[in-house]
Write an enzyme that holds these catalytic residues in place. Structure first.
Site, mmCIF file in Angstrom:
data_model
loop_
_atom_site.group_PDB
_atom_site.id
_atom_site.type_symbol
_atom_site.label_atom_id
_atom_site.label_comp_id
_atom_site.label_asym_id
_atom_site.label_seq_id
_atom_site.Cartn_x
_atom_site.Cartn_y
_atom_site.Cartn_z
ATOM 1 N N HIS A 158 0.825 -1.207 0.000
ATOM 2 C CA HIS A 158 0.000 0.000 0.000
ATOM 3 C C HIS A 158 0.864 1.264 0.000
ATOM 4 O O HIS A 158 1.893 1.342 0.677
ATOM 5 C CB HIS A 158 -0.922 0.017 1.232
ATOM 6 N N ALA A 205 12.778 -20.374 9.525
ATOM 7 C CA ALA A 205 11.439 -20.191 10.086
ATOM 8 C C ALA A 205 11.285 -18.817 10.729
ATOM 9 O O ALA A 205 12.181 -18.325 11.408
ATOM 10 C CB ALA A 205 11.159 -21.278 11.120
ATOM 11 N N LYS A 225 18.188 -11.614 6.591
ATOM 12 C CA LYS A 225 19.555 -11.341 6.138
ATOM 13 C C LYS A 225 20.254 -12.668 5.881
ATOM 14 O O LYS A 225 19.891 -13.700 6.450
ATOM 15 C CB LYS A 225 20.314 -10.541 7.198
ATOM 16 N N ARG A 230 25.230 -21.693 1.000
ATOM 17 C CA ARG A 230 25.392 -23.123 0.778
ATOM 18 C C ARG A 230 26.474 -23.385 -0.258
ATOM 19 O O ARG A 230 27.130 -24.427 -0.236
ATOM 20 C CB ARG A 230 24.071 -23.721 0.289
#
Length: 235
Positions: A158, A205, A225, A230
């Site tokens: 918005h 999570a 962040k 990996r």
């Protein structure tokens, strides 16, 4: 029995699948019974969909509106209590072997004065229970991406710059959201408009993602962040 079911499920999913050996015969029978009823509900919905190529398993109390805007390109499972409203400009396209967990909501349009854009979901995508996808701008989800319970995606923001005018009357921006292939989006992650999440990425999570996350990153926090990589991206 298990061997036969493994072959049937593997054929439907188009990937190797093996039922846990600890599951008893009676449990298997109850699962088959439930799946038969889900399949029968799916046949009913297939009559109203724009396209449905594979088997469609529909749980109890599922509500799908504007079905002529929904394309299932393969098999899919929609669990109990889900709601899908495909009212939008370009509808919903879902690849093979898709699953939507219990009580999840896909909502393409908030107000009819401005329809949402489009939702495109790749193959082998699993969305766990209680997800909420507010597709206003275009939302894309890549192949083999999985979502934990309670994930929410919001492809709209918005405007609020004018202090003399109510926020709800200032309109909205819709940059869209793109989530790459082979991602793991953890439980209760919130993904906001304008975000591009790269391939092979993990979002921890509870994170709130308001900026782009590169390929192979592990990200978490509020706002999200990068925690570590990996794999280092090639320059």
């Amino acid at each position: 029995m298990n061997r036969l079911l493994n072959k049937i499920i593997s054929k439907i999913k188009k990937e190797d699948y093996e039922i846990d050996k600890n599951i008893t015969f009676l449990v298997i029978v109850s699962i088959i019974y439930e799946k038969i009823w889900m399949l029968l509900r799916g046949f009913k919905y297939k009559l109203f969909l724009k396209k449905s190529k594979g088997l469609l398993f529909i749980g109890k109390r599922v509500k799908m509106k504007n079905c002529k805007k929904i394309n299932f390109l393969g098999s899919a499972t929609i669990e109990d209590g889900c709601a899908i409203n495909a009212l939008s400009k370009n509808g919903i396209t879902i690849g093979n072997n898709f699953s939507l967990g219990r009580n999840s909501i896909i909502e393409c349009t908030g107000v009819i004065r401005e329809l949402g854009e489009e939702l495109v979901i790749g193959e082998n995508v699993g969305i766990a229970a209680n997800a909420f996808i507010a597709m206003r701008g275009k939302v894309e989800i890549g192949d083999n991406t999985i979502f934990g319970p309670g994930v929410s995606i919001h492809a709209e923001n918005h405007n609020f710059d004018n202090l003399e005018k109510p926020i709800k009357l200032q309109g909205a921006t819709r940059k869209g959201i793109k989530i790459g292939q082979d991602c793991w989006i953890g439980s209760k992650v919130i993904i906001l408009d304008g975000v591009h999440i790269g391939n092979h990425t993990i979002i921890a999570a509870g994170a709130v993602v308001n900026k782009d996350i590169p390929d192979y990153a592990i990200a978490g926090g509020i706002p999200a962040k990068i925690i570590k990589m990996r794999k280092e991206n090639e320059k």
